[in-house]
Scaffold this motif. Structure first.
Motif, PDB file in Angstrom:
ATOM      1  N   LEU A 311      11.780  68.588  85.618  1.00  0.00           N
ATOM      2  CA  LEU A 311      12.685  69.358  86.272  1.00  0.00           C
ATOM      3  C   LEU A 311      12.039  70.829  86.704  1.00  0.00           C
ATOM      4  CD1 LEU A 311      15.494  70.911  86.977  1.00  0.00           C
ATOM      5  CD2 LEU A 311      15.825  71.631  84.797  1.00  0.00           C
ATOM      6  N   ALA A 312      11.035  71.315  85.735  1.00  0.00           N
ATOM      7  CA  ALA A 312      10.350  72.412  86.204  1.00  0.00           C
ATOM      8  C   ALA A 312       9.308  72.205  87.554  1.00  0.00           C
ATOM      9  CB  ALA A 312       9.332  72.733  84.943  1.00  0.00           C
ATOM     10  N   LYS A 313       8.781  70.746  87.268  1.00  0.00           N
ATOM     11  CA  LYS A 313       7.979  70.423  88.420  1.00  0.00           C
ATOM     12  C   LYS A 313       8.545  70.398  89.621  1.00  0.00           C
ATOM     13  CE  LYS A 313       4.270  67.076  88.991  1.00  0.00           C
ATOM     14  NZ  LYS A 313       4.476  65.768  89.594  1.00  0.00           N
ATOM     15  N   GLN A 314       9.748  69.786  89.669  1.00  0.00           N
ATOM     16  CA  GLN A 314      10.652  69.627  90.834  1.00  0.00           C
ATOM     17  C   GLN A 314      10.867  70.976  91.557  1.00  0.00           C
ATOM     18  OE1 GLN A 314      10.901  66.815  92.266  1.00  0.00           O
ATOM     19  NE2 GLN A 314      12.721  66.403  93.034  1.00  0.00           N
ATOM     20  N   LEU A 315      11.203  71.759  90.612  1.00  0.00           N
ATOM     21  CA  LEU A 315      11.634  73.261  91.207  1.00  0.00           C
ATOM     22  C   LEU A 315      10.514  73.921  91.891  1.00  0.00           C
ATOM     23  CD1 LEU A 315      14.007  74.354  88.183  1.00  0.00           C
ATOM     24  CD2 LEU A 315      14.671  73.745  90.600  1.00  0.00           C
ATOM     25  N   GLN A 316       9.443  73.798  91.292  1.00  0.00           N
ATOM     26  CA  GLN A 316       8.038  74.327  91.688  1.00  0.00           C
ATOM     27  C   GLN A 316       7.715  73.709  92.985  1.00  0.00           C
ATOM     28  OE1 GLN A 316       5.301  74.386  88.573  1.00  0.00           O
ATOM     29  NE2 GLN A 316       6.566  75.283  87.186  1.00  0.00           N
ATOM     30  N   THR A 317       8.185  72.616  93.430  1.00  0.00           N
ATOM     31  CA  THR A 317       7.956  71.805  94.423  1.00  0.00           C
ATOM     32  C   THR A 317       8.420  72.512  95.562  1.00  0.00           C
ATOM     33  OG1 THR A 317       7.766  69.768  93.438  1.00  0.00           O
ATOM     34  CG2 THR A 317       7.727  69.573  95.839  1.00  0.00           C
ATOM     35  N   PHE A 318       9.628  73.024  95.550  1.00  0.00           N
ATOM     36  CA  PHE A 318      10.471  73.652  96.495  1.00  0.00           C
ATOM     37  C   PHE A 318       9.663  74.861  96.929  1.00  0.00           C
ATOM     38  CE2 PHE A 318      13.995  71.000  95.030  1.00  0.00           C
ATOM     39  CZ  PHE A 318      14.833  71.097  96.030  1.00  0.00           C
ATOM     40  N   LYS A 319       9.138  75.799  95.813  1.00  0.00           N
ATOM     41  CA  LYS A 319       8.412  76.762  95.998  1.00  0.00           C
ATOM     42  C   LYS A 319       7.093  76.688  96.784  1.00  0.00           C
ATOM     43  CE  LYS A 319       7.749  81.374  93.850  1.00  0.00           C
ATOM     44  NZ  LYS A 319       7.917  81.901  92.803  1.00  0.00           N
ATOM     45  N   GLN A 320       6.456  75.566  96.330  1.00  0.00           N
ATOM     46  CA  GLN A 320       5.195  75.329  96.868  1.00  0.00           C
ATOM     47  C   GLN A 320       5.094  74.872  98.439  1.00  0.00           C
ATOM     48  OE1 GLN A 320       4.146  71.921  94.390  1.00  0.00           O
ATOM     49  NE2 GLN A 320       3.300  73.523  92.665  1.00  0.00           N
ATOM     50  N   HIS A 321       6.482  74.400  98.725  1.00  0.00           N
ATOM     51  CA  HIS A 321       6.810  74.208 100.156  1.00  0.00           C
ATOM     52  C   HIS A 321       7.412  75.473 100.781  1.00  0.00           C
ATOM     53  CE1 HIS A 321       5.615  69.958 100.716  1.00  0.00           C
ATOM     54  NE2 HIS A 321       5.961  69.757  99.361  1.00  0.00           N
ATOM     55  N   GLY A 322       7.628  76.609 100.418  1.00  0.00           N
ATOM     56  CA  GLY A 322       8.094  77.791 100.945  1.00  0.00           C
ATOM     57  C   GLY A 322       9.605  77.880 100.912  1.00  0.00           C
ATOM     58  N   VAL A 323      10.323  76.998 100.071  1.00  0.00           N
ATOM     59  CA  VAL A 323      11.672  77.100  99.817  1.00  0.00           C
ATOM     60  C   VAL A 323      11.836  77.643  98.393  1.00  0.00           C
ATOM     61  CG1 VAL A 323      14.011  76.113  99.968  1.00  0.00           C
ATOM     62  CG2 VAL A 323      12.001  75.133 101.579  1.00  0.00           C
ATOM     63  N   HIS A 324      12.436  79.224  98.708  1.00  0.00           N
ATOM     64  CA  HIS A 324      12.817  79.646  97.117  1.00  0.00           C
ATOM     65  C   HIS A 324      14.125  79.041  96.592  1.00  0.00           C
ATOM     66  CE1 HIS A 324       9.797  82.715  97.144  1.00  0.00           C
ATOM     67  NE2 HIS A 324       9.985  82.780  98.375  1.00  0.00           N
ATOM     68  N   VAL A 325      14.217  78.925  95.208  1.00  0.00           N
ATOM     69  CA  VAL A 325      15.313  78.142  94.665  1.00  0.00           C
ATOM     70  C   VAL A 325      16.010  79.287  94.228  1.00  0.00           C
ATOM     71  CG1 VAL A 325      15.975  76.742  92.818  1.00  0.00           C
ATOM     72  CG2 VAL A 325      14.096  76.107  94.393  1.00  0.00           C
ATOM     73  N   LEU A 326      17.512  79.423  94.444  1.00  0.00           N
ATOM     74  CA  LEU A 326      18.486  79.938  93.559  1.00  0.00           C
ATOM     75  C   LEU A 326      19.002  78.849  92.458  1.00  0.00           C
ATOM     76  CD1 LEU A 326      21.423  82.182  94.748  1.00  0.00           C
ATOM     77  CD2 LEU A 326      21.399  80.881  92.795  1.00  0.00           C
ATOM     78  N   GLY A 327      18.571  78.726  91.588  1.00  0.00           N
ATOM     79  CA  GLY A 327      19.107  77.741  90.237  1.00  0.00           C
ATOM     80  C   GLY A 327      20.531  78.178  89.889  1.00  0.00           C
ATOM     81  N   SER A 328      21.358  77.190  89.847  1.00  0.00           N
ATOM     82  CA  SER A 328      22.720  77.412  89.349  1.00  0.00           C
ATOM     83  C   SER A 328      22.791  76.561  88.134  1.00  0.00           C
ATOM     84  CB  SER A 328      23.825  76.794  90.533  1.00  0.00           C
ATOM     85  OG  SER A 328      24.987  77.183  89.871  1.00  0.00           O
ATOM     86  N   PHE A 329      23.102  77.149  86.996  1.00  0.00           N
ATOM     87  CA  PHE A 329      23.096  76.700  85.704  1.00  0.00           C
ATOM     88  C   PHE A 329      24.545  76.621  85.177  1.00  0.00           C
ATOM     89  CE2 PHE A 329      18.756  78.244  86.445  1.00  0.00           C
ATOM     90  CZ  PHE A 329      18.071  77.275  86.105  1.00  0.00           C
ATOM     91  N   ILE A 330      25.233  75.840  84.385  1.00  0.00           N
ATOM     92  CA  ILE A 330      26.284  75.631  83.745  1.00  0.00           C
ATOM     93  C   ILE A 330      26.481  75.899  82.479  1.00  0.00           C
ATOM     94  CG2 ILE A 330      28.772  74.692  83.636  1.00  0.00           C
ATOM     95  CD1 ILE A 330      28.257  73.146  86.141  1.00  0.00           C
ATOM     96  N   PHE A 331      27.064  76.928  81.842  1.00  0.00           N
ATOM     97  CA  PHE A 331      27.161  76.942  80.431  1.00  0.00           C
ATOM     98  C   PHE A 331      28.578  76.551  79.748  1.00  0.00           C
ATOM     99  CE2 PHE A 331      23.501  80.003  80.405  1.00  0.00           C
ATOM    100  CZ  PHE A 331      22.543  79.034  79.822  1.00  0.00           C
ATOM    101  N   GLY A 332      28.780  75.756  78.549  1.00  0.00           N
ATOM    102  CA  GLY A 332      29.868  75.478  77.947  1.00  0.00           C
ATOM    103  C   GLY A 332      30.053  73.983  78.244  1.00  0.00           C
TER     104      GLY A 332
END
Ligand code: B12
Ligand code: SF4
Length: 534
Positions: A311-332
């Motif tokens: 997951l960490a790697k996948q999220l970084q891939t977005f950034k490496q390609h110049g697309v910033h991520v707004l990560g949405s996380f659910i609790f509960g």
């Protein structure tokens, strides 16, 4: 007689982050014979009852979160002698509620682009039907919004929809059930025309208000190929091709424009798509990470998502390609434990995530989670006052619980407090300052910091905070920050900007059509009036 379109809200900030698009789309769907509608966005300021006259037509949009306020507005309008009509996702799912609680004359289920014109005409004739089936119209039928009716200085971002529907089926999401799993895509030029209109007015930040900007994954294409399903493959390839065309055209627009959208994590495998997004100035995307563990992902029917290091790697891939991520996380989620909160914030603080939201598990109507919960509650309904908890949106906000479904091992308060701490940790000054290093100029860095704080405060004001004093403080803060942010978002209008394709000799007359002008919006003969290029 006037038509009023009201976007209900209990929270008025005087400034809003994103335009409620439906207001401007229904304005376009209003027949010319009814005149220009009056648009009231209560997230800016509340409606004045004196503005409603007998025989006026009042259209109110309700989603689950603002239904209670919407019904108040409807009752007020009906008492003043107006025709009251509801639409939007919540009215689509619970039409009867709008009659019982909101004094409706009529409800439109589904898309309003075509149905609204008929409703207005029927009201003018004094004979509205009870229910109108708006259905799921094709992408080619989506109306361009009437941006000529916007107060541009009130919003930071405008919103333009490019596609509706999502092929996935996450358990907490109603989109695939209400909007359908078949992507309904707009022709790229129609999207570009609207964006040109908005840049002319001085908007350079545009939210592409799509359910899922990436409707065809590489896996979908591979499977269609492996199954020798040529029809499917052709369909998927065409959808994907239209996406690339849109992004190619976006890339030709003024370079100061910034787009933001919502996308599934699978796009991280598709470098070609991410590169096209970067060229198109789609600088960021909300990515539904939801959970950081495989059990959590399974619980929400999203086990195709990544977890752990992948997951960490996948999220970084977005950034490496110049697309910033707004990560949405659910609790509960039922699988969450106290350690999940630390693991989540640790993941969010890794380099791949630029913004993050941490939402509490909420069973929204129309979802698989909601259906399951309603079934569980059927034999022994929990009541708050006289309202069953499965109708939580009808519980007055002061006494409404913050969480609705019991968790197997943690109390609601514990989940809420831990969630609050995660927000505080992610949005503390130091973390924001470090993340803001991704911006190119000092002004942009300032914008980033303001926006981060605004985002955090607005969320704190909408339910996560631990007490009402903190909520009140958050609202005051959000109001002040919103005013500062707005200045950073405004751009100099470009009234003579043209779409890149309008100048092309081979462009058809339809392609040369600006999305609105004072005379060209929805007429009684149809919305698509072709304006010849002067
Ligand atoms: C863009 C978007 C956002 C943006 C912008 C919101 C804004 N200011 O508009 C942001 C990111 C801020 C956002 C936030 C949230 N959102 Co949101 N959002 C969307 C999204 C993807 C698109 C909305 C949009 O602009 N559509 C384009 C317009 C033209 O379509 P429309 O609104 O559906 O309107 C059409 C019809 O419904 C109908 N219609 C609508 N109103 C009316 C009124 C009348 C009178 C008539 C006749 C017809 C009619 O006609 C319109 C034209 O066809 C939708 C998903 C979706 N497909 O709707 C989710 C969605 C609306 N959001 C959702 C949720 C849950 C949220 C949040 C609560 C998320 C969170 N956990 O914090 C917050 C709440 C914000 C708030 N306080 O309102 C849910 C709502 C579920 C529900 N049952 O209420 C949706 C459906 C997504 C989902 N996952 O299920 N959201
Ligand atoms: S959460 Fe996102 S990916 Fe899942 S069904 Fe909803 S729109 Fe699609």
């Amino acid at each position: 007689m006037r038509v009023h379109l009201v976007n209900p809200s209990d929270n008025s900030f005087g400034t809003a982050v994103i335009t409620p698009r439906w207001l401007f789309v229904l304005a376009a769907a209003t027949p010319q014979s009814a005149g220009d509608p009056i648009l009231v966005d209560e997230s800016l300021e509340q409606i004045l009852p004196e503005s409603i006259m007998p025989s006026d037509i009042v259209g109110i949009s309700v989603h689950t979160g603002n239904a209670l306020r919407g019904y108040q507005v409807g009752r007020m309008a009906r008492a003043r002698g107006a025709w009251v009509v509801y639409g939007g996702i919540h009215a689509t799912l619970f039409p009867e509620e709008a009659f019982e609680r909101g004094d409706a004359h009529a409800v439109v289920k589904g898309d309003g682009d075509i149905a609204w014109g008929k409703v207005v005409k029927d009201c003018l004739a004094g004979k509205p039907s009870r229910i109108y089936e708006g259905g799921r119209i094709e992408g080619s039928e989506f109306l361009p919004a009437r941006w000529d009716l916007i107060a541009p200085d009130k919003y930071m971002w405008a919103s333009v929809q490019t596609i509706r529907g999502c092929p996935k089926h996450c358990s907490f999401c109603s989109v695939w059930r209400t909007d359908g799993q078949r992507p309904r895509q707009r022709q790229y030029q129609r999207v570009i025309d609207e964006i040109v209109d908005l840049r002319r007015l001085g908007f350079r930040f545009i939210a592409l208000a799509d359910d899922n900007f990436y409707p065809v994954t590489l896996t979908d294409l591979r499977l269609a190929r492996e199954q020798n399903n040529t029809a499917k493959l052709a369909e998927l390839t065409a959808i994907r091709g239209e996406r690339f065309q849109l992004m190619d055209e976006l890339a030709k627009l003024p370079k100061d424009m910034v787009f933001f959208t919502q996308i599934t994590m699978e796009a991280g495998e598709d470098g070609e798509f991410l590169d096209a997004m970067r060229r198109a100035n789609i600088k960021g995307a909300l990515v539904g990470v939801e959970a950081v563990t495989p059990e959590g992902l399974k619980a929400v029917f999203k086990d195709w998502n990544y977890s752990g290091e992948a997951l960490a790697k996948q999220l970084q891939t977005f950034k490496q390609h110049g697309v910033h991520v707004l990560g949405s996380f659910i609790f509960g989620l039922p699988t969450d434990k106290p350690a999940t909160f630390d693991a989540t914030v640790a993941m969010a603080l890794k380099p791949g995530v630029t913004f993050a939201q941490f939402v509490m598990m909420t069973p929204f109507p129309g979802t698989v989670d909601f259906a399951r919960w309603e079934k569980e509650q059927a034999s022994h309904p929990t009541l708050v006052g006289d309202v069953p908890i499965t109708r939580y949106w009808l519980i007055p906000p002061e006494v409404r619980p913050k969480m609705f479904t019991p968790h197997p091992s943690m109390s609601s308060d514990e989940i809420r407090e831990r969630t609050q701490k995660v927000w505080d940790r992610f949005y503390n000054w130091r973390s924001i300052w470090e993340r803001s290093a991704c911006t190119p100029t000092l002004r942009a860095r300032l914008g980033f910091i303001f926006l981060s704080k605004l985002y955090r405060q607005m969320y704190a004001g909408t339910g996560i905070s631990t007490d009402s004093a903190r909520r009140k403080k958050s609202r005051t803060w959000a109001r002040w920050t919103a005013r500062q942010c707005k200045k950073l978002f405004q751009a100099k209008p470009m009234p003579s900007l043209e779409s890149p394709s309008w100048g092309l000799t081979f462009a058809s007359s339809l392609l040369r059509r600006p999305a609105f002008s004072a005379t060209e919006h929805q007429t009684d003969t149809g919305p698509f009036v072709v304006i010849p290029k002067s």
